[in-house]
Scaffold this motif. Structure first.
Motif, PDB file in Angstrom:
ATOM      1  N   LEU A  55      41.053  86.913  29.204  1.00  0.00           N
ATOM      2  CA  LEU A  55      42.058  87.516  28.327  1.00  0.00           C
ATOM      3  C   LEU A  55      41.802  87.144  26.870  1.00  0.00           C
ATOM      4  CD1 LEU A  55      45.206  86.674  30.451  1.00  0.00           C
ATOM      5  CD2 LEU A  55      44.043  88.882  30.305  1.00  0.00           C
ATOM      6  N   ASP A  56      42.126  88.079  25.983  1.00  0.00           N
ATOM      7  CA  ASP A  56      42.064  87.795  24.552  1.00  0.00           C
ATOM      8  C   ASP A  56      43.289  86.974  24.156  1.00  0.00           C
ATOM      9  OD1 ASP A  56      39.841  89.440  24.533  1.00  0.00           O
ATOM     10  OD2 ASP A  56      40.895  91.154  23.642  1.00  0.00           O
ATOM     11  N   LEU A  57      43.145  86.204  23.089  1.00  0.00           N
ATOM     12  CA  LEU A  57      44.257  85.433  22.547  1.00  0.00           C
ATOM     13  C   LEU A  57      44.534  85.946  21.141  1.00  0.00           C
ATOM     14  CD1 LEU A  57      46.145  83.013  23.159  1.00  0.00           C
ATOM     15  CD2 LEU A  57      44.509  81.602  21.906  1.00  0.00           C
ATOM     16  N   HIS A  58      45.736  86.502  20.934  1.00  0.00           N
ATOM     17  CA  HIS A  58      46.126  87.058  19.637  1.00  0.00           C
ATOM     18  C   HIS A  58      46.821  85.990  18.802  1.00  0.00           C
ATOM     19  CE1 HIS A  58      45.368  91.378  20.553  1.00  0.00           C
ATOM     20  NE2 HIS A  58      45.388  90.873  21.776  1.00  0.00           N
ATOM     21  N   LEU A  59      46.468  85.940  17.524  1.00  0.00           N
ATOM     22  CA  LEU A  59      47.015  84.950  16.605  1.00  0.00           C
ATOM     23  C   LEU A  59      47.983  85.627  15.641  1.00  0.00           C
ATOM     24  CD1 LEU A  59      43.577  83.315  15.772  1.00  0.00           C
ATOM     25  CD2 LEU A  59      45.172  82.687  17.585  1.00  0.00           C
ATOM     26  N   PHE A  60      49.149  85.008  15.460  1.00  0.00           N
ATOM     27  CA  PHE A  60      50.194  85.526  14.583  1.00  0.00           C
ATOM     28  C   PHE A  60      50.675  84.435  13.644  1.00  0.00           C
ATOM     29  CE2 PHE A  60      50.336  88.149  18.356  1.00  0.00           C
ATOM     30  CZ  PHE A  60      50.632  89.419  17.895  1.00  0.00           C
ATOM     31  N   GLU A  61      51.240  84.844  12.506  1.00  0.00           N
ATOM     32  CA  GLU A  61      51.872  83.897  11.593  1.00  0.00           C
ATOM     33  C   GLU A  61      53.127  84.530  10.994  1.00  0.00           C
ATOM     34  OE1 GLU A  61      48.987  82.926   8.571  1.00  0.00           O
ATOM     35  OE2 GLU A  61      49.222  84.857   7.566  1.00  0.00           O
ATOM     36  N   LEU A  62      54.122  83.674  10.773  1.00  0.00           N
ATOM     37  CA  LEU A  62      55.366  84.096  10.136  1.00  0.00           C
ATOM     38  C   LEU A  62      55.584  83.208   8.926  1.00  0.00           C
ATOM     39  CD1 LEU A  62      58.017  85.731  10.063  1.00  0.00           C
ATOM     40  CD2 LEU A  62      59.011  83.987  11.567  1.00  0.00           C
ATOM     41  N   HIS A  63      55.518  83.791   7.740  1.00  0.00           N
ATOM     42  CA  HIS A  63      55.716  83.037   6.508  1.00  0.00           C
ATOM     43  C   HIS A  63      57.203  82.939   6.176  1.00  0.00           C
ATOM     44  CE1 HIS A  63      51.577  82.531   4.985  1.00  0.00           C
ATOM     45  NE2 HIS A  63      51.345  83.556   5.802  1.00  0.00           N
ATOM     46  N   LYS A  64      57.562  81.835   5.588  1.00  0.00           N
ATOM     47  CA  LYS A  64      58.961  81.595   5.203  1.00  0.00           C
ATOM     48  C   LYS A  64      59.486  82.739   4.327  1.00  0.00           C
ATOM     49  CE  LYS A  64      61.923  78.177   2.982  1.00  0.00           C
ATOM     50  NZ  LYS A  64      61.974  76.795   2.451  1.00  0.00           N
ATOM     51  N   LYS A  65      58.706  83.165   3.363  1.00  0.00           N
ATOM     52  CA  LYS A  65      59.143  84.234   2.449  1.00  0.00           C
ATOM     53  C   LYS A  65      59.422  85.531   3.215  1.00  0.00           C
ATOM     54  CE  LYS A  65      57.851  86.598  -1.773  1.00  0.00           C
ATOM     55  NZ  LYS A  65      56.866  86.733  -2.834  1.00  0.00           N
ATOM     56  N   THR A  66      58.555  85.855   4.163  1.00  0.00           N
ATOM     57  CA  THR A  66      58.758  87.056   4.974  1.00  0.00           C
ATOM     58  C   THR A  66      60.049  86.956   5.764  1.00  0.00           C
ATOM     59  OG1 THR A  66      56.364  87.346   5.189  1.00  0.00           O
ATOM     60  CG2 THR A  66      57.748  88.513   6.778  1.00  0.00           C
ATOM     61  N   TRP A  67      60.281  85.797   6.391  1.00  0.00           N
ATOM     62  CA  TRP A  67      61.475  85.606   7.210  1.00  0.00           C
ATOM     63  C   TRP A  67      62.739  85.652   6.362  1.00  0.00           C
ATOM     64  CZ3 TRP A  67      63.116  86.353  11.805  1.00  0.00           C
ATOM     65  CH2 TRP A  67      64.349  85.834  12.188  1.00  0.00           C
ATOM     66  N   THR A  68      62.755  84.935   5.257  1.00  0.00           N
ATOM     67  CA  THR A  68      63.985  84.878   4.451  1.00  0.00           C
ATOM     68  C   THR A  68      64.302  86.220   3.800  1.00  0.00           C
ATOM     69  OG1 THR A  68      62.745  83.939   2.582  1.00  0.00           O
ATOM     70  CG2 THR A  68      63.868  82.398   4.040  1.00  0.00           C
ATOM     71  N   ASN A  69      63.305  87.069   3.614  1.00  0.00           N
ATOM     72  CA  ASN A  69      63.551  88.412   3.072  1.00  0.00           C
ATOM     73  C   ASN A  69      64.134  89.366   4.116  1.00  0.00           C
ATOM     74  OD1 ASN A  69      62.729  87.783   0.501  1.00  0.00           O
ATOM     75  ND2 ASN A  69      60.641  88.486   0.804  1.00  0.00           N
ATOM     76  N   LYS A  70      64.062  88.990   5.395  1.00  0.00           N
ATOM     77  CA  LYS A  70      64.637  89.819   6.466  1.00  0.00           C
ATOM     78  C   LYS A  70      66.127  89.477   6.589  1.00  0.00           C
ATOM     79  CE  LYS A  70      62.075  91.091  10.163  1.00  0.00           C
ATOM     80  NZ  LYS A  70      61.690  92.398   9.739  1.00  0.00           N
ATOM     81  N   LYS A  71      66.957  90.214   5.925  1.00  0.00           N
ATOM     82  CA  LYS A  71      68.401  89.947   5.919  1.00  0.00           C
ATOM     83  C   LYS A  71      69.048  90.179   7.280  1.00  0.00           C
ATOM     84  CE  LYS A  71      68.105  89.146   1.562  1.00  0.00           C
ATOM     85  NZ  LYS A  71      67.823  87.812   1.153  1.00  0.00           N
ATOM     86  N   ARG A  72      68.360  90.924   8.133  1.00  0.00           N
ATOM     87  CA  ARG A  72      68.912  91.287   9.440  1.00  0.00           C
ATOM     88  C   ARG A  72      69.338  90.071  10.263  1.00  0.00           C
ATOM     89  NH1 ARG A  72      65.549  94.641  14.031  1.00  0.00           N
ATOM     90  NH2 ARG A  72      67.180  94.607  15.594  1.00  0.00           N
ATOM     91  N   PHE A  73      68.616  88.952  10.123  1.00  0.00           N
ATOM     92  CA  PHE A  73      68.870  87.775  10.950  1.00  0.00           C
ATOM     93  C   PHE A  73      69.509  86.620  10.170  1.00  0.00           C
ATOM     94  CE2 PHE A  73      65.099  89.865  12.890  1.00  0.00           C
ATOM     95  CZ  PHE A  73      65.674  90.216  14.090  1.00  0.00           C
ATOM     96  N   SER A  74      69.949  86.852   8.956  1.00  0.00           N
ATOM     97  CA  SER A  74      70.430  85.750   8.107  1.00  0.00           C
ATOM     98  C   SER A  74      71.701  85.083   8.642  1.00  0.00           C
ATOM     99  CB  SER A  74      70.675  86.251   6.687  1.00  0.00           C
ATOM    100  OG  SER A  74      71.671  87.246   6.674  1.00  0.00           O
ATOM    101  N   SER A  75      72.471  85.766   9.458  1.00  0.00           N
ATOM    102  CA  SER A  75      73.720  85.168   9.979  1.00  0.00           C
ATOM    103  C   SER A  75      73.507  84.359  11.264  1.00  0.00           C
ATOM    104  CB  SER A  75      74.752  86.264  10.242  1.00  0.00           C
ATOM    105  OG  SER A  75      74.288  87.133  11.259  1.00  0.00           O
ATOM    106  N   PHE A  76      72.274  84.311  11.761  1.00  0.00           N
ATOM    107  CA  PHE A  76      71.968  83.584  12.990  1.00  0.00           C
ATOM    108  C   PHE A  76      71.737  82.119  12.655  1.00  0.00           C
ATOM    109  CE2 PHE A  76      71.442  87.868  14.087  1.00  0.00           C
ATOM    110  CZ  PHE A  76      71.305  88.018  15.445  1.00  0.00           C
ATOM    111  N   ASN A  77      72.790  81.313  12.687  1.00  0.00           N
ATOM    112  CA  ASN A  77      72.669  79.908  12.304  1.00  0.00           C
ATOM    113  C   ASN A  77      73.149  79.006  13.433  1.00  0.00           C
ATOM    114  OD1 ASN A  77      71.756  80.172   9.518  1.00  0.00           O
ATOM    115  ND2 ASN A  77      73.723  81.194   9.244  1.00  0.00           N
ATOM    116  N   ALA A  78      72.451  77.871  13.572  1.00  0.00           N
ATOM    117  CA  ALA A  78      72.815  76.876  14.595  1.00  0.00           C
ATOM    118  C   ALA A  78      72.345  75.509  14.104  1.00  0.00           C
ATOM    119  CB  ALA A  78      72.168  77.197  15.933  1.00  0.00           C
ATOM    120  N   ASP A  79      72.999  74.472  14.602  1.00  0.00           N
ATOM    121  CA  ASP A  79      72.633  73.098  14.249  1.00  0.00           C
ATOM    122  C   ASP A  79      71.901  72.493  15.431  1.00  0.00           C
ATOM    123  OD1 ASP A  79      72.389  70.639  13.131  1.00  0.00           O
ATOM    124  OD2 ASP A  79      74.515  70.148  13.227  1.00  0.00           O
TER     125      ASP A  79
END
Length: 81
Positions: A55-79
């Motif tokens: 099987l191939d192994l796919h590599l992904f990355e999520l940058h902080k700037k990309t995530w914080t610009n996605k307002k869709r999930f901004s209310s999902f908070n937990a401690d």
């Protein structure tokens, strides 16, 4: 669960990105990563042998700037402490 985790990590640490590796037969997780804003950065071809199949192994990355610009999930908070 991931949106809560991503918000916590990016708000409470100095990490600038999260990386992920996904096997080529796990298309559902690849779609989920894309939905969350991960960028596909490469493929290790025939990297993992499962049973009699390579099987191939796919590599992904999520940058902080990309995530914080996605307002869709901004209310999902937990401690997690």
């Amino acid at each position: 669960m991931p949106p809560y985790f991503y918000n916590y990590v990016f708000e409470n640490s100095t990490l600038q990105k999260i990386t992920a590796e996904v096997l080529s037969n796990n298309t559902s997780v690849m779609k989920l990563h894309s939905l969350h804003g991960y960028r596909h950065v490469g493929v290790y071809e025939s990297h993992i042998n499962k049973g009699d199949q390579w099987l191939d192994l796919h590599l992904f990355e999520l940058h902080k700037k990309t995530w914080t610009n996605k307002k869709r999930f901004s209310s999902f908070n937990a401690d997690f402490d």
